[in-house]
Design an enzyme around this catalytic site. Structure first.
Site, PDB file in Angstrom:
ATOM      1  N   ASP A 105       4.652  -5.100   1.833  1.00 20.27           N
ATOM      2  CA  ASP A 105       3.259  -4.702   1.579  1.00 20.27           C
ATOM      3  C   ASP A 105       2.847  -3.668   2.634  1.00 20.27           C
ATOM      4  O   ASP A 105       2.850  -3.976   3.826  1.00 20.27           O
ATOM      5  CB  ASP A 105       2.379  -5.977   1.682  1.00 20.27           C
ATOM      6  CG  ASP A 105       0.907  -5.689   1.476  1.00 20.27           C
ATOM      7  OD1 ASP A 105       0.165  -6.638   1.211  1.00 20.27           O
ATOM      8  OD2 ASP A 105       0.496  -4.513   1.601  1.00 20.27           O
ATOM      9  N   ILE A 106       2.511  -2.502   2.209  1.00 23.34           N
ATOM     10  CA  ILE A 106       2.201  -1.413   3.164  1.00 23.34           C
ATOM     11  C   ILE A 106       0.996  -1.771   4.031  1.00 23.34           C
ATOM     12  O   ILE A 106       0.888  -1.293   5.169  1.00 23.34           O
ATOM     13  CB  ILE A 106       1.985  -0.075   2.415  1.00 23.34           C
ATOM     14  CG1 ILE A 106       2.134   1.110   3.379  1.00 23.34           C
ATOM     15  CG2 ILE A 106       0.632  -0.029   1.692  1.00 23.34           C
ATOM     16  CD1 ILE A 106       2.301   2.454   2.712  1.00 23.34           C
ATOM     17  N   ASN A 159      -6.986   8.001  -5.665  1.00 22.85           N
ATOM     18  CA  ASN A 159      -7.329   8.878  -6.789  1.00 22.85           C
ATOM     19  C   ASN A 159      -8.333   9.888  -6.261  1.00 22.85           C
ATOM     20  O   ASN A 159      -8.804   9.778  -5.135  1.00 22.85           O
ATOM     21  CB  ASN A 159      -7.874   8.087  -7.992  1.00 22.85           C
ATOM     22  CG  ASN A 159      -9.132   7.322  -7.628  1.00 22.85           C
ATOM     23  OD1 ASN A 159     -10.120   7.900  -7.188  1.00 22.85           O
ATOM     24  ND2 ASN A 159      -9.071   6.010  -7.771  1.00 22.85           N
ATOM     25  N   GLY A 176      -3.851  -1.246  -7.146  1.00 22.49           N
ATOM     26  CA  GLY A 176      -2.575  -0.990  -6.452  1.00 22.49           C
ATOM     27  C   GLY A 176      -2.699  -0.858  -4.941  1.00 22.49           C
ATOM     28  O   GLY A 176      -3.410  -1.612  -4.283  1.00 22.49           O
ATOM     29  N   VAL A 177      -2.007   0.177  -4.421  1.00 24.38           N
ATOM     30  CA  VAL A 177      -2.037   0.414  -2.964  1.00 24.38           C
ATOM     31  C   VAL A 177      -3.479   0.666  -2.516  1.00 24.38           C
ATOM     32  O   VAL A 177      -3.941   0.143  -1.503  1.00 24.38           O
ATOM     33  CB  VAL A 177      -1.181   1.660  -2.624  1.00 24.38           C
ATOM     34  CG1 VAL A 177      -1.318   2.048  -1.175  1.00 24.38           C
ATOM     35  CG2 VAL A 177       0.283   1.418  -2.954  1.00 24.38           C
ATOM     36  N   ASP A 178      -4.189   1.463  -3.309  1.00 24.75           N
ATOM     37  CA  ASP A 178      -5.564   1.861  -2.985  1.00 24.75           C
ATOM     38  C   ASP A 178      -6.431   0.615  -2.793  1.00 24.75           C
ATOM     39  O   ASP A 178      -7.135   0.450  -1.789  1.00 24.75           O
ATOM     40  CB  ASP A 178      -6.095   2.706  -4.148  1.00 24.75           C
ATOM     41  CG  ASP A 178      -7.255   3.612  -3.754  1.00 24.75           C
ATOM     42  OD1 ASP A 178      -7.772   4.317  -4.641  1.00 24.75           O
ATOM     43  OD2 ASP A 178      -7.633   3.629  -2.572  1.00 24.75           O
ATOM     44  N   GLY A 232       3.149   3.730  -9.941  1.00 22.08           N
ATOM     45  CA  GLY A 232       2.476   2.540 -10.505  1.00 22.08           C
ATOM     46  C   GLY A 232       1.606   2.961 -11.678  1.00 22.08           C
ATOM     47  O   GLY A 232       2.113   3.378 -12.741  1.00 22.08           O
ATOM     48  N   VAL A 233       0.323   2.918 -11.468  1.00 26.77           N
ATOM     49  CA  VAL A 233      -0.650   3.287 -12.523  1.00 26.77           C
ATOM     50  C   VAL A 233      -0.346   4.679 -13.080  1.00 26.77           C
ATOM     51  O   VAL A 233      -0.508   4.944 -14.265  1.00 26.77           O
ATOM     52  CB  VAL A 233      -2.089   3.249 -11.924  1.00 26.77           C
ATOM     53  CG1 VAL A 233      -3.111   3.938 -12.822  1.00 26.77           C
ATOM     54  CG2 VAL A 233      -2.499   1.810 -11.664  1.00 26.77           C
ATOM     55  N   TYR A 234       0.162   5.576 -12.206  1.00 21.91           N
ATOM     56  CA  TYR A 234       0.405   6.959 -12.656  1.00 21.91           C
ATOM     57  C   TYR A 234       1.765   7.132 -13.323  1.00 21.91           C
ATOM     58  O   TYR A 234       2.158   8.247 -13.660  1.00 21.91           O
ATOM     59  CB  TYR A 234       0.211   7.936 -11.504  1.00 21.91           C
ATOM     60  CG  TYR A 234      -1.261   8.139 -11.106  1.00 21.91           C
ATOM     61  CD1 TYR A 234      -2.278   7.530 -11.817  1.00 21.91           C
ATOM     62  CD2 TYR A 234      -1.610   8.924 -10.018  1.00 21.91           C
ATOM     63  CE1 TYR A 234      -3.607   7.700 -11.457  1.00 21.91           C
ATOM     64  CE2 TYR A 234      -2.936   9.113  -9.647  1.00 21.91           C
ATOM     65  CZ  TYR A 234      -3.934   8.500 -10.385  1.00 21.91           C
ATOM     66  OH  TYR A 234      -5.263   8.674 -10.035  1.00 21.91           O
TER      67      TYR A 234
HETATM   68  N1  APR Z   1       2.236  -2.035  -0.651  1.00 18.80           N
HETATM   69  C1  APR Z   1       3.206  -1.152  -1.014  1.00 18.80           C
HETATM   70  N2  APR Z   1       3.353  -0.684  -2.263  1.00 18.80           N
HETATM   71  C2  APR Z   1       2.485  -1.134  -3.194  1.00 18.80           C
HETATM   72  C3  APR Z   1       1.434  -2.051  -2.901  1.00 18.80           C
HETATM   73  C4  APR Z   1       1.337  -2.502  -1.559  1.00 18.80           C
HETATM   74  N3  APR Z   1       0.388  -3.363  -1.166  1.00 18.80           N
HETATM   75  N4  APR Z   1       0.732  -2.289  -4.048  1.00 18.80           N
HETATM   76  C5  APR Z   1       1.330  -1.572  -5.026  1.00 18.80           C
HETATM   77  N5  APR Z   1       2.387  -0.887  -4.528  1.00 18.80           N
HETATM   78  C6  APR Z   1       3.326   0.015  -5.204  1.00 18.80           C
HETATM   79  C7  APR Z   1       3.387  -0.084  -6.695  1.00 18.80           C
HETATM   80  O1  APR Z   1       4.280  -1.124  -7.080  1.00 18.80           O
HETATM   81  C8  APR Z   1       3.944   1.296  -7.041  1.00 18.80           C
HETATM   82  O2  APR Z   1       5.353   1.292  -6.904  1.00 18.80           O
HETATM   83  O3  APR Z   1       2.868   1.334  -4.946  1.00 18.80           O
HETATM   84  C9  APR Z   1       3.365   2.205  -5.967  1.00 18.80           C
HETATM   85  C10 APR Z   1       2.211   3.094  -6.431  1.00 18.80           C
HETATM   86  O4  APR Z   1       1.431   2.367  -7.350  1.00 18.80           O
HETATM   87  P1  APR Z   1      -0.172   2.539  -7.444  1.00 18.80           P
HETATM   88  O5  APR Z   1      -0.791   1.862  -6.304  1.00 18.80           O
HETATM   89  O6  APR Z   1      -0.545   2.137  -8.832  1.00 18.80           O
HETATM   90  O7  APR Z   1      -0.433   4.105  -7.243  1.00 18.80           O
HETATM   91  P2  APR Z   1      -0.236   5.319  -8.253  1.00 18.80           P
HETATM   92  O8  APR Z   1       0.811   5.062  -9.267  1.00 18.80           O
HETATM   93  O9  APR Z   1      -0.094   6.515  -7.345  1.00 18.80           O
HETATM   94  O10 APR Z   1      -1.629   5.379  -9.025  1.00 18.80           O
HETATM   95  C11 APR Z   1      -2.776   5.719  -8.300  1.00 18.80           C
HETATM   96  O11 APR Z   1      -3.904   3.784  -9.066  1.00 18.80           O
HETATM   97  O12 APR Z   1      -4.761   2.168  -7.723  1.00 18.80           O
HETATM   98  C12 APR Z   1      -5.085   3.284  -8.440  1.00 18.80           C
HETATM   99  O13 APR Z   1      -6.944   4.216  -7.255  1.00 18.80           O
HETATM  100  C13 APR Z   1      -5.575   4.391  -7.551  1.00 18.80           C
HETATM  101  O14 APR Z   1      -6.271   5.706  -9.413  1.00 18.80           O
HETATM  102  C14 APR Z   1      -5.279   5.575  -8.412  1.00 18.80           C
HETATM  103  C15 APR Z   1      -3.954   5.197  -9.072  1.00 18.80           C
END
Ligand code: APR
Length: 170
Positions: free
Chosen positions: A10-11, A24, A32-34, A124-126
């Site tokens: 977990d980052i 975003n 997600g990470v955000d 992830g979401v993207y």
């Molecule tokens: N620590 C490390 N990696 C994580 C964590 C965490 N706590 N939570 C999720 N991830 C991983 C996911 O499994 C994925 O592999 O981070 C990667 C990126 O996923 P997202 O967080 O969904 O980011 P992204 O794909 O860039 O989409 C960004 O998602 O959360 C929203 O506000 C954000 O709209 C933006 C979009």
């Protein structure tokens, strides 16, 4: 060229000078990470993001760009927010994903950060395919002209960790 390390975890639990957020354009949080960074980092991060939105980032942070804020309660000095591209099959947006890593390292250099933790941006979401995202991430970091000494990719699951390990081994 920075040393590249991989961590499965977990980052938001990492200790680093800077932790990169997969944000975003609104900079006002998400999932997600955000979501995790704002949850564990606390309101100070969002407060600074709001100030950025009220200032020179009135229209939000463009895709591929990066900006730093406090890390709040995280075990880091800064959060570097960057906005990854949503994956498209109709156009090649690889340059924008590479820009996230390059711009985050540029901001890290401006701050004097020595170790920077990155998530797997856009995977992830993207919906960016993991293997291709890992290739772009590792190639961009290897090619970056930066004073950052360690880039730590923090992968949240085994699939991501394997994808990045395969690229880092090349
Ligand atoms: N620590 C490390 N990696 C994580 C964590 C965490 N706590 N939570 C999720 N991830 C991983 C996911 O499994 C994925 O592999 O981070 C990667 C990126 O996923 P997202 O967080 O969904 O980011 P992204 O794909 O860039 O989409 C960004 O998602 O959360 C929203 O506000 C954000 O709209 C933006 C979009």
């Amino acid at each position: 060229m920075p040393t590249i390390t991989l961590v499965r975890g977990d980052i938001t639990r990492q200790h680093a000078d800077a932790i990169v957020n997969a944000a975003n354009s609104s900079l006002l949080g998400g999932g997600g990470v955000d979501g995790a960074i704002h949850r564990r980092g606390g309101p100070a991060i969002l407060k600074e993001c709001r100030r950025l939105r009220a200032g020179h980032l009135g229209k939000g942070l463009p895709t591929g760009r990066a900006v730093a804020t406090t890390a709040g309660d995280l075990d880091a000095r800064w959060v570097i927010h960057t906005v990854g591209p949503v994956h498209r099959t109709t156009e090649d947006r690889s340059g924008l994903l590479a820009s996230c890593y390059r711009e985050a390292l540029r901001v890290a250099d401006e701050l004097g950060a020595r170790d920077v933790a990155f998530p797997a941006i856009s995977t992830g979401v993207y919906r960016w395919p993991l293997d291709d995202a890992a290739r772009i991430a590792v190639e961009t970091v290897r090619g970056a002209d930066t004073s950052v000494e360690e880039v730590r990719f923090v992968l949240f699951d085994d699939r991501a960790h394997e994808a990045f390990a395969a690229q880092a081994a090349r």
